[in-house]
Design a protein around this motif. Structure first.
Motif, PDB file in Angstrom:
ATOM      1  N   GLU A   1       0.776  -1.551   0.196  1.00  0.00           N
ATOM      2  CA  GLU A   1       0.131  -0.385   0.186  1.00  0.00           C
ATOM      3  C   GLU A   1       0.752   1.272   0.022  1.00  0.00           C
ATOM      4  O   GLU A   1       0.448   2.257   0.274  1.00  0.00           O
TER       5      GLU A   1
ATOM      6  N   VAL B   1      -5.798   2.085  -2.834  1.00  0.00           N
ATOM      7  CA  VAL B   1      -6.685   3.609  -2.150  1.00  0.00           C
ATOM      8  C   VAL B   1      -5.155   4.513  -1.338  1.00  0.00           C
ATOM      9  O   VAL B   1      -5.113   5.846  -1.531  1.00  0.00           O
ATOM     10  N   ASP B   2      -4.562   3.397  -0.847  1.00  0.00           N
ATOM     11  CA  ASP B   2      -3.535   4.136  -0.077  1.00  0.00           C
ATOM     12  C   ASP B   2      -2.381   4.030  -0.845  1.00  0.00           C
ATOM     13  O   ASP B   2      -1.829   5.109  -0.248  1.00  0.00           O
TER      14      ASP B   2
ATOM     15  N   ALA C   1      -6.794   9.381  -1.616  1.00  0.00           N
ATOM     16  CA  ALA C   1      -8.027   8.685  -1.599  1.00  0.00           C
ATOM     17  C   ALA C   1      -8.155   8.225  -3.224  1.00  0.00           C
ATOM     18  O   ALA C   1      -9.345   7.969  -3.868  1.00  0.00           O
ATOM     19  N   GLN C   2      -7.133   7.963  -4.477  1.00  0.00           N
ATOM     20  CA  GLN C   2      -7.700   8.799  -5.588  1.00  0.00           C
ATOM     21  C   GLN C   2      -6.678   7.465  -6.379  1.00  0.00           C
ATOM     22  O   GLN C   2      -6.135   7.490  -7.034  1.00  0.00           O
ATOM     23  N   ALA C   3      -7.153   6.499  -5.999  1.00  0.00           N
ATOM     24  CA  ALA C   3      -7.236   4.844  -6.992  1.00  0.00           C
ATOM     25  C   ALA C   3      -7.007   5.305  -8.393  1.00  0.00           C
ATOM     26  O   ALA C   3      -6.052   4.355  -8.533  1.00  0.00           O
ATOM     27  N   THR C   4      -7.753   6.116  -8.989  1.00  0.00           N
ATOM     28  CA  THR C   4      -7.788   5.647 -10.046  1.00  0.00           C
ATOM     29  C   THR C   4      -6.985   6.461 -11.225  1.00  0.00           C
ATOM     30  O   THR C   4      -7.048   7.129 -12.234  1.00  0.00           O
ATOM     31  N   HIS C   5      -6.001   7.493 -10.512  1.00  0.00           N
ATOM     32  CA  HIS C   5      -5.086   8.588 -11.474  1.00  0.00           C
ATOM     33  C   HIS C   5      -4.527   7.415 -11.669  1.00  0.00           C
ATOM     34  O   HIS C   5      -3.840   6.400 -11.417  1.00  0.00           O
TER      35      HIS C   5
ATOM     36  N   ALA D   1      -2.596   5.158  -3.684  1.00  0.00           N
ATOM     37  CA  ALA D   1      -2.986   6.653  -3.885  1.00  0.00           C
ATOM     38  C   ALA D   1      -2.480   7.809  -3.411  1.00  0.00           C
ATOM     39  O   ALA D   1      -2.067   8.786  -3.994  1.00  0.00           O
ATOM     40  N   THR D   2      -2.843   7.910  -1.877  1.00  0.00           N
ATOM     41  CA  THR D   2      -2.587   8.536  -0.815  1.00  0.00           C
ATOM     42  C   THR D   2      -0.860   8.679  -0.448  1.00  0.00           C
ATOM     43  O   THR D   2      -0.640   9.882  -0.405  1.00  0.00           O
TER      44      THR D   2
END
Length: 259
Positions: A152, A177-178, A187-191, A180-181
């Motif tokens: 993560e 999610v983590d 919290a932008q998992a689809t970035h 991405a952070t």
């Protein structure tokens, strides 16, 4: 009476078969039982982000016992004390969050194995041993228990090859999610940068000979499966409930309240 040495989830994992399931954030056996007839390969009960308890996990494990849906638990942390009662409940597959180094991976392996290969304590009259009826459980426990490690962070990805090389690790699960952070995209998992990193991680995990897992919304799931992911969480029970309830309310209740 011999105890089976087979963990169906682990057997599918070792064969590379794709498996699909949900995280379970709710805290009732009734919800688990209802979901057990959906046809999912597994339900992952989350002990990291919910106020669950061992009695709750026990009733949820019992709720799945008559089904083919396998019971998995995401542990709260790497604390080895926490593993003992979960494994003694005959919950044979556990996932450890936020593993960053090979040393942490080795610590997780030690937590799920009996001495001399680990530090797991021996429980006698527990569900895993048939309440003391299966004296041979201890000899087959290493084959039954399946260990997943969650990646993560950017540090975890940097150390991915070394983590994959740790004996006793059955699969690695990317938490987008983590991740991405940690990469600066809260919290932008689809970035796009996160997706690229996650896809690369899945490919590297499979290239190392380990099972690769990921949390993915339905719209992204096929992309990760094509990259090699063979353990996919398609969301959570509460996520499914809230989305469908919101949509139903939008069609009826909110429409009636509109001016």
């Amino acid at each position: 009476m011999p105890v089976p040495a087979v963990n169906p989830f682990k057997q599918k994992l070792l064969r590379g078969e794709p498996q699909f399931g949900l995280f379970c954030m709710s805290l009732t056996a009734q919800t688990a039982e209802a979901l057990s007839s959906c046809g999912f390969d597994f339900l992952m009960f989350d002990a990291e982000h919910t106020p669950t308890s061992l009695p709750t996990l026990y009733t949820q494990a019992l709720a799945l016992a008559a089904s083919t849906t396998q019971c998995l638990v995401r542990m709260p942390s790497l604390d080895p004390v926490l593993f003992k009662p979960v494994l003694d409940l005959a919950i044979d597959t556990v996932m450890v969050p936020n593993i960053r180094t090979a040393e942490e991976a080795r610590a997780a392996v030690r937590a799920v194995r009996y001495p001399p290969h680990g530090i797991r304590g021996v429980g006698g009259s527990v569900r895993a041993t048939g309440y003391g009826r299966h004296a041979d459980y201890y000899a087959v426990a290493a084959d039954r228990v399946c260990l997943l490690l969650q990646i993560e962070s950017a540090e975890g990805l940097r150390n991915l090859d070394a983590i994959c090389a740790v004996d006793g690790v059955d699969g690695l699960f990317i938490g987008p999610v983590d991740l991405a952070t940690d990469m600066g995209h809260l919290a932008q998992a689809t970035h796009p940068q996160v997706v690229e990193a996650a896809l690369d991680g899945v490919r590297r995990i499979r290239a190392a000979g380990k099972a690769a897992g990921i949390l993915a919304a339905e719209a992204q799931a096929a992309m990760y499966v094509d990259a090699g992911a063979n353990v996919v969480c398609l969301g959570s029970d509460l996520g499914v409930l809230v989305r469908n309830a919101d949509a139903l309310a939008a069609r009826w209740v909110r429409a009636e309240q509109a001016p």
